[in-house]
Design an enzyme around this catalytic site. Sequence first.
Site, PDB file in Angstrom:
ATOM      1  CD  GLU A 252      -2.148   1.706   2.635  1.00  0.00           C
ATOM      2  OE1 GLU A 252      -2.178   2.954   2.786  1.00  0.00           O
ATOM      3  OE2 GLU A 252      -2.299   0.911   3.566  1.00  0.00           O
ATOM      4  CB  CYS A 286      -2.030   7.097   2.310  1.00  0.00           C
ATOM      5  SG  CYS A 286      -3.144   5.821   2.962  1.00  0.00           S
TER       6      CYS A 286
END
Length: 478
Positions: A252, A286
């Site tokens: 990720e 994020c």
Amino acid sequence: MSAPAYEQPYLLINGERVGRDGRDGLPVRNPSTGEVLAELPVATPSDLDRAIELAGGAFRTWSAVPPVERGKVLKRAAELMRERIESIATAITLDEGKPLFEARWEVSWTADVVDWQAEEARRSYGRVLPVSTKGRALVVKEPVGPVAAFTPWNLPAFLPARKIATALAAGCTCIIKPAEETPLGALKIAECFLDAGIPRAALAVVFGEPSMISTHLINSPVIRKISFTGSTRVGTHLAELSARHVKRMTMELGGHAPTVIFDDVDLDKVVAEAAAYKFMNAGQICIAPTRFYVHESVHDKFVKNISEAARSLVVGDGMDSATQMGPLANSRRMDAMERLIDDATRQGADLIVGGSRTGNHGYFWQPTVLANVPESAAIMNEEPFGPVIVTSPFVDEDDVIARSNRLGYGLAAFAFSGASDRANRLGSAIEAGMVGVNTFAATMPEAPFGGVKDSGYGLEGGTEGIDAYLTTKFIHQL
């Protein structure tokens, strides 16, 4: 206002708290003051070897525990997180700076995710295939093996817990290296798992020099799965290491979420939600909305209203109940904000509000709005990871879709339109692993979480998340 006492961080191996004892140390700083809270022990190669050996041994026993029983242990871990919410949240705020109310929310969300993975433990179904001969043909799911996991500092409880819980639910053991800047929240989360009843050797928490630790763990033949959350640059390096040993990896990586806002929306509602999501955790998330593409007919109004929202935020120490936005997590983020904003204004962007440090101690940055930012500006091409909104007007739907998709990033994206046909088109056309259409809520425990393109591969969360920790085996028996 005096901060609560900070507990001494440690390595956690075989359920034992391992302190300095001659090991090197790294300073842990309070981002609200810049002061050193404690010295974090640095794991040695022998510490890592011990953790690896224990993980390999514990895998044989933990993987044999029935999934229903594994799930019960994880359920108990989630209960302990809720019971210990004040202690864990305080550690998060001292480590990372976010307001205490946000830290409490993080712990609560973390417990919900652990609950979900506890239930997923019993849903790792295989299947029976029909055969034309005597015998049986089975497809079964088996845990992949010991896992090495790596997490950043921005969600110091949630990110480690999601990786640990998924690995344990699948029947794997786990060695995790959280961020050295924010050790205590991760340690408190790990102890919830241990106190809930997982084998002591099934989970280890280590800290130290990131490159040494990642190389040591990935090179070990015992470790069979890598899970990483962090920057695209570091993720690419770890993927190269993993590829040398043909190890499964979930990555990720970075994002730079485009946010498309048309002129047929309730603009006041969108502005309120945008401010809440963008300035949460001082923008250090994020999937935070970053590049705001706003239809030219409402662009100036959006800028005016979002600037008023930014200007009204109370910035301060996360332990202060009046604080709405805390500091940046470290001095590196301060330097990045300064560089990106200076570059944007030099290229013609309008600095509407904020744009500089605030206070005479700690890592505080003003909530910032930059309008009419050219696509050539660095901040339109690099993930800012801070409390700065950047806007650019648009006219044409096809053009704004192309601008949204032009970067290598593809983690999250957001689109707002009152026209259902357009909303459907935007959800399909924007290239991202997660798209929020008329909402900034792009994730939930039940949903897969992951990106496309340079934002990584593999998924966490949802029914898809546990599959990365399982191998699929075909058994044909006559």
